[in-house]
Design a protein around this motif. Structure first.
Motif, mmCIF file in Angstrom:
data_model
loop_
_atom_site.group_PDB
_atom_site.id
_atom_site.type_symbol
_atom_site.label_atom_id
_atom_site.label_comp_id
_atom_site.label_asym_id
_atom_site.label_seq_id
_atom_site.Cartn_x
_atom_site.Cartn_y
_atom_site.Cartn_z
ATOM 1 N N ALA A 1 6.594 0.174 0.761
ATOM 2 C CA ALA A 1 6.153 1.157 -0.232
ATOM 3 C C ALA A 1 5.296 2.257 0.380
ATOM 4 C CB ALA A 1 5.370 0.459 -1.344
ATOM 5 N N LEU A 2 5.015 2.166 1.684
ATOM 6 C CA LEU A 2 4.097 3.109 2.318
ATOM 7 C C LEU A 2 4.666 4.525 2.314
ATOM 8 C CD1 LEU A 2 1.339 2.944 3.795
ATOM 9 C CD2 LEU A 2 2.629 2.976 5.947
ATOM 10 N N ARG A 3 3.876 5.469 1.780
ATOM 11 C CA ARG A 3 4.296 6.861 1.707
ATOM 12 C C ARG A 3 3.513 7.769 2.652
ATOM 13 N NH1 ARG A 3 7.244 8.578 -2.501
ATOM 14 N NH2 ARG A 3 6.116 10.576 -2.591
ATOM 15 N N GLU A 4 2.286 7.399 2.979
ATOM 16 C CA GLU A 4 1.452 8.224 3.850
ATOM 17 C C GLU A 4 0.853 7.361 4.958
ATOM 18 O OE1 GLU A 4 -1.408 10.675 1.791
ATOM 19 O OE2 GLU A 4 -0.261 10.524 -0.066
ATOM 20 N N LEU A 5 1.054 7.791 6.206
ATOM 21 C CA LEU A 5 0.473 7.089 7.350
ATOM 22 C C LEU A 5 -0.322 8.097 8.168
ATOM 23 C CD1 LEU A 5 0.144 4.604 9.133
ATOM 24 C CD2 LEU A 5 2.305 5.209 10.270
ATOM 25 N N LEU A 6 -1.640 7.885 8.226
ATOM 26 C CA LEU A 6 -2.547 8.816 8.887
ATOM 27 C C LEU A 6 -3.138 8.163 10.130
ATOM 28 C CD1 LEU A 6 -4.477 10.017 5.697
ATOM 29 C CD2 LEU A 6 -2.238 10.740 6.520
ATOM 30 N N ILE B 1 5.284 4.095 17.250
ATOM 31 C CA ILE B 1 5.327 4.502 15.842
ATOM 32 C C ILE B 1 6.675 5.116 15.503
ATOM 33 C CG2 ILE B 1 4.325 6.077 14.140
ATOM 34 C CD1 ILE B 1 2.518 3.700 14.789
ATOM 35 N N ALA B 2 7.180 5.965 16.385
ATOM 36 C CA ALA B 2 8.463 6.623 16.140
ATOM 37 C C ALA B 2 9.596 5.611 15.996
ATOM 38 C CB ALA B 2 8.765 7.599 17.278
ATOM 39 N N ALA B 3 9.579 4.590 16.818
ATOM 40 C CA ALA B 3 10.640 3.585 16.764
ATOM 41 C C ALA B 3 10.642 2.815 15.450
ATOM 42 C CB ALA B 3 10.481 2.613 17.939
ATOM 43 N N ALA B 4 9.464 2.738 14.807
ATOM 44 C CA ALA B 4 9.355 1.984 13.556
ATOM 45 C C ALA B 4 9.658 2.828 12.321
ATOM 46 C CB ALA B 4 7.957 1.383 13.431
ATOM 47 N N LEU B 5 9.739 4.137 12.448
ATOM 48 C CA LEU B 5 9.922 4.995 11.276
ATOM 49 C C LEU B 5 11.191 4.688 10.472
ATOM 50 C CD1 LEU B 5 8.692 8.516 12.474
ATOM 51 C CD2 LEU B 5 7.465 6.783 11.135
ATOM 52 N N PRO B 6 12.308 4.366 11.114
ATOM 53 C CA PRO B 6 13.492 4.038 10.307
ATOM 54 C C PRO B 6 13.283 2.832 9.391
ATOM 55 C CG PRO B 6 14.110 4.486 12.572
ATOM 56 C CD PRO B 6 12.612 4.391 12.548
ATOM 57 N N LYS B 7 12.294 2.003 9.709
ATOM 58 C CA LYS B 7 12.016 0.820 8.903
ATOM 59 C C LYS B 7 10.937 1.084 7.853
ATOM 60 C CE LYS B 7 13.276 -2.064 12.849
ATOM 61 N NZ LYS B 7 12.827 -3.041 13.868
ATOM 62 N N ALA B 8 10.566 2.351 7.715
ATOM 63 C CA ALA B 8 9.614 2.767 6.676
ATOM 64 C C ALA B 8 10.281 3.869 5.852
ATOM 65 C CB ALA B 8 8.321 3.267 7.311
ATOM 66 N N PRO B 9 11.290 3.517 5.081
ATOM 67 C CA PRO B 9 12.133 4.525 4.415
ATOM 68 C C PRO B 9 11.435 5.342 3.343
ATOM 69 C CG PRO B 9 12.665 2.326 3.630
ATOM 70 C CD PRO B 9 11.740 2.144 4.791
ATOM 71 N N ALA B 10 10.314 4.846 2.801
ATOM 72 C CA ALA B 10 9.623 5.574 1.727
ATOM 73 C C ALA B 10 8.617 6.591 2.257
ATOM 74 C CB ALA B 10 8.912 4.588 0.799
ATOM 75 N N LEU B 11 8.384 6.603 3.569
ATOM 76 C CA LEU B 11 7.344 7.454 4.147
ATOM 77 C C LEU B 11 7.656 8.937 3.935
ATOM 78 C CD1 LEU B 11 4.744 6.798 5.807
ATOM 79 C CD2 LEU B 11 6.050 7.457 7.840
ATOM 80 N N THR B 12 6.684 9.664 3.406
ATOM 81 C CA THR B 12 6.852 11.099 3.192
ATOM 82 C C THR B 12 5.898 11.938 4.035
ATOM 83 O OG1 THR B 12 5.313 11.128 1.311
ATOM 84 C CG2 THR B 12 7.651 10.769 0.820
ATOM 85 N N ALA B 13 4.827 11.339 4.574
ATOM 86 C CA ALA B 13 3.859 12.094 5.362
ATOM 87 C C ALA B 13 3.383 11.266 6.552
ATOM 88 C CB ALA B 13 2.665 12.498 4.507
ATOM 89 N N LEU B 14 3.409 11.890 7.734
ATOM 90 C CA LEU B 14 2.946 11.238 8.959
ATOM 91 C C LEU B 14 2.020 12.198 9.687
ATOM 92 C CD1 LEU B 14 3.084 8.992 11.144
ATOM 93 C CD2 LEU B 14 5.053 10.221 12.114
ATOM 94 N N ASP B 15 0.815 11.736 10.006
ATOM 95 C CA ASP B 15 -0.156 12.554 10.717
ATOM 96 C C ASP B 15 -0.547 11.854 12.013
ATOM 97 O OD1 ASP B 15 -2.255 14.122 11.633
ATOM 98 O OD2 ASP B 15 -3.062 14.483 9.625
ATOM 99 N N VAL B 16 -0.092 12.402 13.129
ATOM 100 C CA VAL B 16 -0.463 11.892 14.455
ATOM 101 C C VAL B 16 -1.111 13.012 15.274
ATOM 102 C CG1 VAL B 16 1.146 9.971 14.595
ATOM 103 C CG2 VAL B 16 1.939 12.266 15.203
ATOM 104 N N GLY B 17 -1.846 13.889 14.599
ATOM 105 C CA GLY B 17 -2.552 14.968 15.284
ATOM 106 C C GLY B 17 -3.668 14.434 16.169
ATOM 107 N N LEU C 1 0.849 -1.184 0.000
ATOM 108 C CA LEU C 1 0.000 0.000 0.000
ATOM 109 C C LEU C 1 0.888 1.238 0.000
ATOM 110 C CD1 LEU C 1 -2.655 -0.880 2.735
ATOM 111 C CD2 LEU C 1 -3.050 -0.770 0.272
ATOM 112 N N SER C 2 0.462 2.276 -0.697
ATOM 113 C CA SER C 2 1.210 3.526 -0.651
ATOM 114 C C SER C 2 0.641 4.476 0.394
ATOM 115 C CB SER C 2 1.204 4.209 -2.023
ATOM 116 O OG SER C 2 -0.115 4.515 -2.430
ATOM 117 N N ALA C 3 -0.568 4.201 0.883
ATOM 118 C CA ALA C 3 -1.188 5.048 1.895
ATOM 119 C C ALA C 3 -2.032 4.196 2.829
ATOM 120 C CB ALA C 3 -2.054 6.120 1.237
#
Length: 249
Positions: free
Chosen positions: A63-68, A82-98, A36-38
């Motif tokens: 391939a995930l680029r957006e995680l909402l 979630i923060a600890a896993a970010l290095p293992k999601a290298p393609a991610l360009t947008a993160l929304d944890v509002g 999934l890309s999003a």
């Protein structure tokens, strides 16, 4: 999700009342699913346990680029997972944890990971109860990022000095991105001023009587302006949500 296109994940899974158990089911599916890309898990009542399950699945979602994940109940512990896993999601360009009750502590943990991420450009931390000291700390941490071009902090306490510091490093990164792309980056990524000022009285004159027809006219103009100013956003998964909102209204 099984029948969805790669970009549909943001639209299909949000607002489903999943809770932690449902988030765990989605995470289990991600382990064997087509890429999934999003992925949008917004408004689902997900707490730290559900966040940990999603975080564990991120390495298998390359391939995930957006995680909402906005408007859940992650708290500082869920944010840390979630923060600890970010290095293992290298393609991610947008993160929304509002709207997740992160507070100063949770926001700082996310910022630490985002600051060293190699592709993340957009971070949403809106409405997380972050103090003035906390947002100042975020600006200091995130100034090390070489990729972040948008930081959303609405609903938190941000003083003038912090706002200026954020604009400095996000502006630096936008300029760098423009150079790398030969100056082709869309103006919508860095221009908050409207390119067109709509004269509402003129709209009223040109629209047939009736609130619905007027609303249709406004929505039509909004779609045109959105597509013109934010073409890349409109083409993404969250763009589908925006377009649906325009059409709904």
């Amino acid at each position: 999700l099984r029948a969805a296109r790669p970009t549909d994940g943001a639209r299909i899974v949000g607002n489903r009342g999943l809770g932690n158990e449902g988030a765990e089911e989605v995470a289990a599916y991600l382990e064997t699913s087509p890429p999934l890309s999003a992925l949008g898990l917004q408004h689902n009542g997900i707490g730290p346990l559900g966040a940990a399950a999603v975080a564990a699945a991120l390495p298998r979602s390359g391939a995930l680029r957006e995680l909402l994940l906005y408007s859940n109940e992650l708290g500082a512990d869920g944010a840390a997972a979630i923060a600890a896993a970010l290095p293992k999601a290298p393609a991610l360009t947008a993160l929304d944890v509002g709207s997740n009750g992160l507070g100063d502590e949770g926001a700082a943990v996310v910022a630490d990971s985002v600051a060293v991420h190699g592709s993340l450009r957009e971070l949403h931390l809106d409405y997380n109860g972050i103090s003035s000291q906390g947002t100042g700390n975020l600006a200091e941490i995130l100034s090390a990022s070489q990729t972040l071009t948008s930081l959303w902090l609405h609903g938190n306490v941000v003083d003038e000095a912090t706002s200026k510091a954020i604009e400095e490093f996000t502006g630096r990164n936008r300029s760098k991105l423009e150079e790398e792309k030969g100056g082709l980056m869309e103006a919508a990524d860095h221009d908050d001023e409207p390119s067109v000022i709509i004269d509402v009285p003129e709209l009223l004159k040109s629209s047939p009587p009736g609130a619905c027809r007027f609303a249709d006219r406004v929505a039509g103009l909004a779609i045109v302006e959105y597509l013109k100013r934010c073409a890349s956003h409109a083409a993404g998964a969250r763009g589908q949500i925006v377009m649906a909102a325009f059409l709904l209204h």
